[in-house]
Every structure is written in C-alpha cells, then in structure tokens.
Design a protein around this motif. Structure first.
Motif, PDB file in Angstrom:
ATOM      1  N   GLY A 166       0.829  -1.075  -0.092  1.00 25.55           N
ATOM      2  CA  GLY A 166       0.036  -0.086   0.220  1.00 25.55           C
ATOM      3  C   GLY A 166       0.777   1.139  -0.001  1.00 25.55           C
ATOM      4  N   VAL A 167       2.287   1.055  -0.176  1.00 27.95           N
ATOM      5  CA  VAL A 167       3.063   2.324  -0.239  1.00 27.95           C
ATOM      6  C   VAL A 167       2.442   3.357  -1.299  1.00 27.95           C
ATOM      7  CG1 VAL A 167       5.288   3.091  -0.305  1.00 27.95           C
ATOM      8  CG2 VAL A 167       4.983   1.010   0.978  1.00 27.95           C
ATOM      9  N   LEU A 168       2.527   2.759  -2.523  1.00 28.12           N
ATOM     10  CA  LEU A 168       2.256   3.718  -3.811  1.00 28.12           C
ATOM     11  C   LEU A 168       0.962   4.389  -3.451  1.00 28.12           C
ATOM     12  CD1 LEU A 168       2.871   5.093  -6.687  1.00 28.12           C
ATOM     13  CD2 LEU A 168       1.898   2.883  -7.561  1.00 28.12           C
ATOM     14  N   THR A 169      -0.177   3.673  -3.042  1.00 26.10           N
ATOM     15  CA  THR A 169      -1.394   4.245  -2.726  1.00 26.10           C
ATOM     16  C   THR A 169      -1.284   5.340  -1.557  1.00 26.10           C
ATOM     17  OG1 THR A 169      -2.703   2.254  -3.155  1.00 26.10           O
ATOM     18  CG2 THR A 169      -3.817   3.505  -1.791  1.00 26.10           C
ATOM     19  N   ALA A 170      -0.467   5.024  -0.561  1.00 26.29           N
ATOM     20  CA  ALA A 170      -0.283   6.190   0.351  1.00 26.29           C
ATOM     21  C   ALA A 170       0.349   7.519  -0.191  1.00 26.29           C
ATOM     22  CB  ALA A 170       0.406   5.723   1.420  1.00 26.29           C
ATOM     23  N   ILE A 171       1.205   7.254  -1.118  1.00 24.21           N
ATOM     24  CA  ILE A 171       2.007   8.299  -1.775  1.00 24.21           C
ATOM     25  C   ILE A 171       0.772   9.171  -2.658  1.00 24.21           C
ATOM     26  CG2 ILE A 171       3.407   9.033  -3.682  1.00 24.21           C
ATOM     27  CD1 ILE A 171       5.163   6.846  -2.484  1.00 24.21           C
ATOM     28  N   MET A 172       0.119   8.527  -3.294  1.00 24.66           N
ATOM     29  CA  MET A 172      -0.948   8.931  -4.381  1.00 24.66           C
ATOM     30  C   MET A 172      -2.007   9.774  -3.470  1.00 24.66           C
ATOM     31  SD  MET A 172      -0.113   8.694  -7.572  1.00 24.66           S
ATOM     32  CE  MET A 172       1.379   8.670  -7.145  1.00 24.66           C
ATOM     33  N   ARG A 173      -2.358   9.130  -2.224  1.00 26.25           N
ATOM     34  CA  ARG A 173      -3.463   9.775  -1.545  1.00 26.25           C
ATOM     35  C   ARG A 173      -3.053  10.984  -0.902  1.00 26.25           C
ATOM     36  NH1 ARG A 173      -8.017   7.625  -0.562  1.00 26.25           N
ATOM     37  NH2 ARG A 173      -7.244   5.443  -1.065  1.00 26.25           N
ATOM     38  N   ARG A 174      -1.771  10.901  -0.400  1.00 26.15           N
ATOM     39  CA  ARG A 174      -1.338  11.925   0.363  1.00 26.15           C
ATOM     40  C   ARG A 174      -1.086  13.523  -0.722  1.00 26.15           C
ATOM     41  NH1 ARG A 174       2.796  12.659   4.641  1.00 26.15           N
ATOM     42  NH2 ARG A 174       3.519  14.874   4.756  1.00 26.15           N
ATOM     43  N   GLN A 175      -0.376  13.015  -1.850  1.00 24.95           N
ATOM     44  CA  GLN A 175      -0.339  13.991  -2.800  1.00 24.95           C
ATOM     45  C   GLN A 175      -1.651  14.822  -3.363  1.00 24.95           C
ATOM     46  OE1 GLN A 175       1.827  12.416  -6.020  1.00 24.95           O
ATOM     47  NE2 GLN A 175       3.641  12.929  -5.240  1.00 24.95           N
ATOM     48  N   LEU A 176      -2.673  13.804  -3.659  1.00 29.23           N
ATOM     49  CA  LEU A 176      -3.849  14.508  -3.918  1.00 29.23           C
ATOM     50  C   LEU A 176      -4.652  15.151  -3.189  1.00 29.23           C
ATOM     51  CD1 LEU A 176      -4.876  11.454  -6.391  1.00 29.23           C
ATOM     52  CD2 LEU A 176      -4.383  13.689  -7.140  1.00 29.23           C
ATOM     53  N   THR A 177      -4.835  14.750  -1.877  1.00 33.14           N
ATOM     54  CA  THR A 177      -5.499  15.084  -0.451  1.00 33.14           C
ATOM     55  C   THR A 177      -4.894  16.595  -0.278  1.00 33.14           C
ATOM     56  OG1 THR A 177      -5.881  13.116   0.100  1.00 33.14           O
ATOM     57  CG2 THR A 177      -6.357  14.911   1.573  1.00 33.14           C
ATOM     58  N   GLU A 178      -3.510  16.753  -0.101  1.00 36.27           N
ATOM     59  CA  GLU A 178      -2.861  17.927   0.067  1.00 36.27           C
ATOM     60  C   GLU A 178      -3.256  18.998  -1.044  1.00 36.27           C
ATOM     61  OE1 GLU A 178       1.031  17.430   1.042  1.00 36.27           O
ATOM     62  OE2 GLU A 178       0.795  16.575   2.912  1.00 36.27           O
ATOM     63  N   LEU A 179      -3.074  18.684  -2.436  1.00 37.83           N
ATOM     64  CA  LEU A 179      -3.449  19.366  -3.251  1.00 37.83           C
ATOM     65  C   LEU A 179      -4.819  20.148  -3.195  1.00 37.83           C
ATOM     66  CD1 LEU A 179      -2.010  17.716  -6.727  1.00 37.83           C
ATOM     67  CD2 LEU A 179      -1.200  19.509  -5.326  1.00 37.83           C
ATOM     68  N   HIS A 180      -5.842  19.187  -2.859  1.00 41.49           N
ATOM     69  CA  HIS A 180      -7.216  19.520  -2.566  1.00 41.49           C
ATOM     70  C   HIS A 180      -7.540  20.445  -1.397  1.00 41.49           C
ATOM     71  CE1 HIS A 180     -11.486  19.472  -2.191  1.00 41.49           C
ATOM     72  NE2 HIS A 180     -11.320  18.745  -0.960  1.00 41.49           N
ATOM     73  N   GLU A 181      -6.703  19.946  -0.330  1.00 39.20           N
ATOM     74  CA  GLU A 181      -7.071  20.561   0.932  1.00 39.20           C
ATOM     75  C   GLU A 181      -6.512  21.879   1.199  1.00 39.20           C
ATOM     76  OE1 GLU A 181      -5.927  17.939   4.100  1.00 39.20           O
ATOM     77  OE2 GLU A 181      -7.758  16.820   4.008  1.00 39.20           O
ATOM     78  N   GLN A 182      -5.325  22.135   0.353  1.00 38.31           N
ATOM     79  CA  GLN A 182      -4.603  23.470   0.261  1.00 38.31           C
ATOM     80  C   GLN A 182      -4.988  24.198  -0.822  1.00 38.31           C
ATOM     81  OE1 GLN A 182      -0.518  22.236   0.196  1.00 38.31           O
ATOM     82  NE2 GLN A 182      -0.562  21.178   1.983  1.00 38.31           N
ATOM     83  N   GLU A 183      -5.769  23.670  -1.627  1.00 31.28           N
ATOM     84  CA  GLU A 183      -6.402  24.426  -2.871  1.00 31.28           C
ATOM     85  C   GLU A 183      -5.143  24.908  -3.815  1.00 31.28           C
ATOM     86  OE1 GLU A 183      -9.094  27.683  -1.704  1.00 31.28           O
ATOM     87  OE2 GLU A 183     -10.577  26.468  -0.835  1.00 31.28           O
ATOM     88  N   ARG A 184      -4.466  24.228  -3.933  1.00 34.19           N
ATOM     89  CA  ARG A 184      -3.260  24.467  -4.873  1.00 34.19           C
ATOM     90  C   ARG A 184      -3.597  23.866  -6.332  1.00 34.19           C
ATOM     91  NH1 ARG A 184       2.471  23.745  -2.034  1.00 34.19           N
ATOM     92  NH2 ARG A 184       2.959  24.792  -3.962  1.00 34.19           N
ATOM     93  N   GLU A 185      -2.799  23.232  -6.793  1.00 32.77           N
ATOM     94  CA  GLU A 185      -2.997  22.932  -8.462  1.00 32.77           C
ATOM     95  C   GLU A 185      -4.415  22.077  -8.554  1.00 32.77           C
ATOM     96  OE1 GLU A 185       1.406  23.068  -7.901  1.00 32.77           O
ATOM     97  OE2 GLU A 185      -0.274  22.322  -6.935  1.00 32.77           O
ATOM     98  N   PRO A 186      -5.172  22.406  -9.534  1.00 27.40           N
ATOM     99  CA  PRO A 186      -6.454  21.739  -9.680  1.00 27.40           C
ATOM    100  C   PRO A 186      -6.324  20.351 -10.582  1.00 27.40           C
ATOM    101  CG  PRO A 186      -6.673  23.691 -11.075  1.00 27.40           C
ATOM    102  CD  PRO A 186      -5.507  23.890 -10.369  1.00 27.40           C
ATOM    103  N   VAL A 187      -5.209  20.476 -11.146  1.00 27.38           N
ATOM    104  CA  VAL A 187      -5.031  19.333 -11.946  1.00 27.38           C
ATOM    105  C   VAL A 187      -3.535  18.843 -11.858  1.00 27.38           C
ATOM    106  CG1 VAL A 187      -4.453  18.818 -14.528  1.00 27.38           C
ATOM    107  CG2 VAL A 187      -6.122  20.582 -13.904  1.00 27.38           C
ATOM    108  N   ALA A 188      -3.254  17.371 -11.830  1.00 27.82           N
ATOM    109  CA  ALA A 188      -2.003  16.875 -11.780  1.00 27.82           C
ATOM    110  C   ALA A 188      -1.748  16.318 -12.977  1.00 27.82           C
ATOM    111  CB  ALA A 188      -2.095  16.024 -10.551  1.00 27.82           C
ATOM    112  N   ALA A 189      -0.393  15.744 -13.219  1.00 30.55           N
ATOM    113  CA  ALA A 189       0.146  15.253 -14.463  1.00 30.55           C
ATOM    114  C   ALA A 189       1.330  14.532 -14.202  1.00 30.55           C
ATOM    115  CB  ALA A 189       0.094  16.153 -15.700  1.00 30.55           C
ATOM    116  N   LEU A 190       1.379  13.461 -15.021  1.00 33.76           N
ATOM    117  CA  LEU A 190       2.780  12.565 -14.801  1.00 33.76           C
ATOM    118  C   LEU A 190       3.346  11.857 -16.261  1.00 33.76           C
ATOM    119  CD1 LEU A 190       1.874   9.214 -14.628  1.00 33.76           C
ATOM    120  CD2 LEU A 190       0.984  10.133 -12.390  1.00 33.76           C
ATOM    121  N   TRP A 191       4.435  11.390 -16.305  1.00 37.52           N
ATOM    122  CA  TRP A 191       4.633  10.481 -17.209  1.00 37.52           C
ATOM    123  C   TRP A 191       4.935   8.805 -16.556  1.00 37.52           C
ATOM    124  CZ3 TRP A 191       5.992  11.613 -22.462  1.00 37.52           C
ATOM    125  CH2 TRP A 191       5.930  12.927 -22.689  1.00 37.52           C
ATOM    126  N   ALA A 192       3.914   8.027 -17.029  1.00 41.05           N
ATOM    127  CA  ALA A 192       3.787   6.688 -16.458  1.00 41.05           C
ATOM    128  C   ALA A 192       4.933   5.713 -16.971  1.00 41.05           C
ATOM    129  CB  ALA A 192       2.473   6.289 -16.889  1.00 41.05           C
TER     130      ALA A 192
END
Length: 414
Positions: free
Chosen positions: A94-120
């Motif tokens: 569950g490490v990757l899930t924890a990383i993704m959740r932490r990133q997206l939750t902080e972006l939302h709660e801090q009202e930062r970037e409304p979009v995220a992007a990556l190279w898979a």
C-alpha cells in the motif's frame, strides 16, 4: 494501512538528496550519471518531496513540480508528479497508494493545483488513482532517402543557422513562449527548466554526438523558429554510412519557418534514418512530404492527467463550442469530486459547480481526465462502454465542446 503509511511520509532535506536519488535510480535500474547525483538540481522542490524510511533507509520516493500547463484556451497550475519509486522490498504493502493519496489530498485541501500530470513508467499503474493518458507522442521514424519536402512548399527567404547553446537559448525561449500557449499539454519553461531542457551530459548521449542547435532567421532578421537534434554516426561493415538523425524538437511561429527547418533537417548527408521519438501525434511534418508513407509513426501514450478538483479544473479551461450539461462524476479515490456537476462553457470562459439536477452524462474521473486536454473524444470512450449517455445527444455535444483544434502534446518529460 495506507493511511498509516501516509502519515510516515515526509519531505527530504538537501542533505538527504544523495540517498533519495540513489534509492530512486536503484528501482528504475538507471545508472547514476549527471551533475545532480550528489547535489540538488535547480528544478527540484524538496518541500514537495516525500520519502518513506524503514530502519534508516529510504524505501519509497516521490515529488511534485509546480508547473503551469497550457489547456484549451487557458493556462492552468498543474502539479507535475515525479520521482515515484517503491523499493522491491516494500511492494504490495500500500505504499504507492499512500503516496498518491497524500499528494492528491494535500493538493485539494490546500487549494493548490486543480490538475496533476505525470509520465507513467508502466501503463497499468496509475489508472486506479484517476490518471489517464491525455496526450500521445507520434514517435515516427523514416528512411532519409524517402523523406523529401514537396517542391510546392514555401520555405521563404530566411535562413537556418547552427549556433551554440548560449546563443540558442534566449532566441528559442522567445519562440517557445509565443507558440506554447496554443498547444494543450505544453508547459511554461522558466530559466530553470530551459537549463534542464538543454542539459547535455556526455554519459547520457547513448552514442550520439553533442546536441545541435539550429535557429531559423526570417527575412526581417528576427528568429522565428528553432530545432534541436543529434546524430549517431555509424557505418556498415562495408564502410557505408548508416547514421541516424534524431530530432528532439522543432518549433516555429509560422509555417514557412517550420518548413524551412524540416528541409534543413532532412538534407543532412550520411544519414540513413531520421527519427522523431517525441514528436506530436499530429505533427504537420507529414503534410510537407512528397511521400507521406515514408514516415512510420509508432504512437505511444505520453502525458497522463488527473483532474484533482472537478469544479476548478473544468472552469479553468475554455470550450470551443457552447456546452451546458450535468456530468455525474464517479471518483472513489478522491470523494470530494464524486457527484453531479453542472458545466456551462463557451469560447470565452466556463463555470462548473455542484448541482442536484439529473445528469446528462455519467463518467468516471479517468474518462474526464483523459478528455481534459481535448485530445481524447468522449464519444470514443462511450464506444468503449466507459461513458454513459443519459440525455440523447449529450455525448456528441460534450465531445465537440471538449475538443480542441490542436492535439495535446508535452515535449518535456519530468
């Protein structure tokens, strides 16, 4: 368990960078080369990094870049997800899930970037977190002898000059800034990112020569286009030249300069193969050629996009055709997006807010993210059974409104 791991993740310090980058390179199997293995690169934002330690050793890494990305009709703050790795000793925990959740939750709660992007690195990883391919690379190759520019193509009265990196950079930056806003997926490049773009480490050339820099100077004396490329010089056992010219980027403010740069690139002696692995999926070069079949495209997914906040993201872009529909969005990973949204948009702007009206379209966050840059048709996703039309004609209307005349393209890997 993912929530417990999320709390254990923390940003690294500059002193921890060497261990952090070694952990990441070990997972990817990359050799540690370049000037930033021991020192923090200028583009790094360590306050947006995350590391997981176990018994004093880094076992997972991630980071975010603060980008501004062109989207249809606008430029939107975008979180560039990078440095994502999990040690093989800690997979399936569950490490990757924890990383993704932490990133997206902080972006939302801090009202930062409304979009995220990556190279898979792998195509099967990020869909479960709401990311989807939103742009494609054309990835074409061709036999140099067959790649000829049509005689009726106007290449103007300008000229192409080969220059050094110091002269190239400011001129190319002006051209890039003039054209990038019209291409969804293009990122704003500041001085740090131009420095990274033009970094030319000998150990990372893979047998090619040093990068070549070309500028197109128009009849008025102004630079209106540029190209970067490399040549890998090889010969057959019989002594015949068998070199490959690899095109990295060609940009111009008009079709004349663009055609002139391609005529220059396709006129090199001793070259048997021309490759453009990072070209746009709808690169106009195909329409310059006497023989379009000489260009063999190998499309592959490029930039993956994730809508972090539906309301802010959809209101930020423009819509070339009017739209006023209710979207029912399914987003189990980011529940703040789940529900019904009224989208009203046109070429000058947009609005997106919560509603209790009946939906016209039902779709998941992956499908919405795939369509966000205008390169993936909602109608195509409907054909795959991934979008449900409730109101007759709604998908046709939405596909038209979400579209864009230029295919999304991101030439910058991060």
């Amino acid at each position: 368990m993912a929530d417990d791991l999320s709390a254990q993740l923390r940003p690294i310090t500059a002193d921890e960078w060497p261990a952090f980058t070694r952990a990441m390179h070990t997972v990817f199997g990359d050799p540690l080369t370049g000037p930033y293995t021991e020192t923090v690169p200028p583009v790094a934002e360590l306050d947006r990094s995350l590391a997981l330690y176990d018994d004093g050793r880094i076992v997972a890494t991630s980071g975010l870049y603060s980008f501004r990305m062109s989207v249809p009709g606008a430029v939107v703050p975008t979180a560039g997800v990078t440095w994502v790795s999990v040690s093989p000793t800690h997979r399936r925990r569950g490490v990757l899930t924890a990383i993704m959740r932490r990133q997206l939750t902080e972006l939302h709660e801090q009202e930062r970037e409304p979009v995220a992007a990556l190279w898979a690195a792998e195509g099967s990883i990020y869909g479960r977190f709401g990311y989807a391919p939103a742009s494609w690379r054309g990835g074409w190759t061709g036999e140099a002898g067959r790649l000829r520019v049509r005689d009726d193509v106007d290449t103007g009265d300008g000229r192409v000059r080969l220059v050094d990196a110091e002269e190239f950079r400011p001129a190319a930056a002006r051209v890039y800034e003039a054209v990038r806003r019209w291409v969804p997926g293009n990122l704003v490049r500041d001085d740090r990112w131009w420095g990274r773009r033009l970094l030319d480490v000998p150990e990372e050339r893979h047998g090619a020569n040093e990068r070549q820099y070309a500028l197109h100077v128009g009849a008025d004396g102004e630079v209106d286009g540029y190209a970067t490329y490399r040549i890998t010089g090889t010969f057959t056992a019989a002594g015949e030249p068998e070199s490959t010219l690899t095109v990295e980027e060609v940009r111009a403010t008009g079709p004349t300069a663009y055609a002139a740069l391609w005529r220059f690139l396709l006129s090199h002696d001793l070259v048997r193969t021309v490759a453009a692995p990072h070209a746009s999926s709808d690169d106009p070069v195909r329409h310059l050629l006497t023989d379009p079949r000489a260009l063999h495209a190998h499309p592959v997914d490029a930039l993956w996009v994730r809508v972090v906040d539906v309301g802010r993201a959809l209101a930020a872009r423009r819509y070339p055709a009017p739209i006023d529909l209710v979207l029912e969005v399914r987003d189990a990973f980011c529940p703040w997006n789940d529900g019904r949204w009224r989208l009203s948009g046109h070429p000058a702007g947009g609005y997106c807010g919560r509603t209790d009206r009946d939906p016209d379209i039902v779709l998941g966050i992956e499908e919405l993210s795939a369509a966000y840059l205008g390169g993936t048709s909602l109608a195509a996703l409907q054909g795959a059974g991934r979008v449900t039309e409730v109101s007759p004609g709604a998908v046709t209307l939405a596909s038209t409104a979400f579209g864009w005349p230029i295919a999304p393209w991101c030439p910058d890997e991060f």
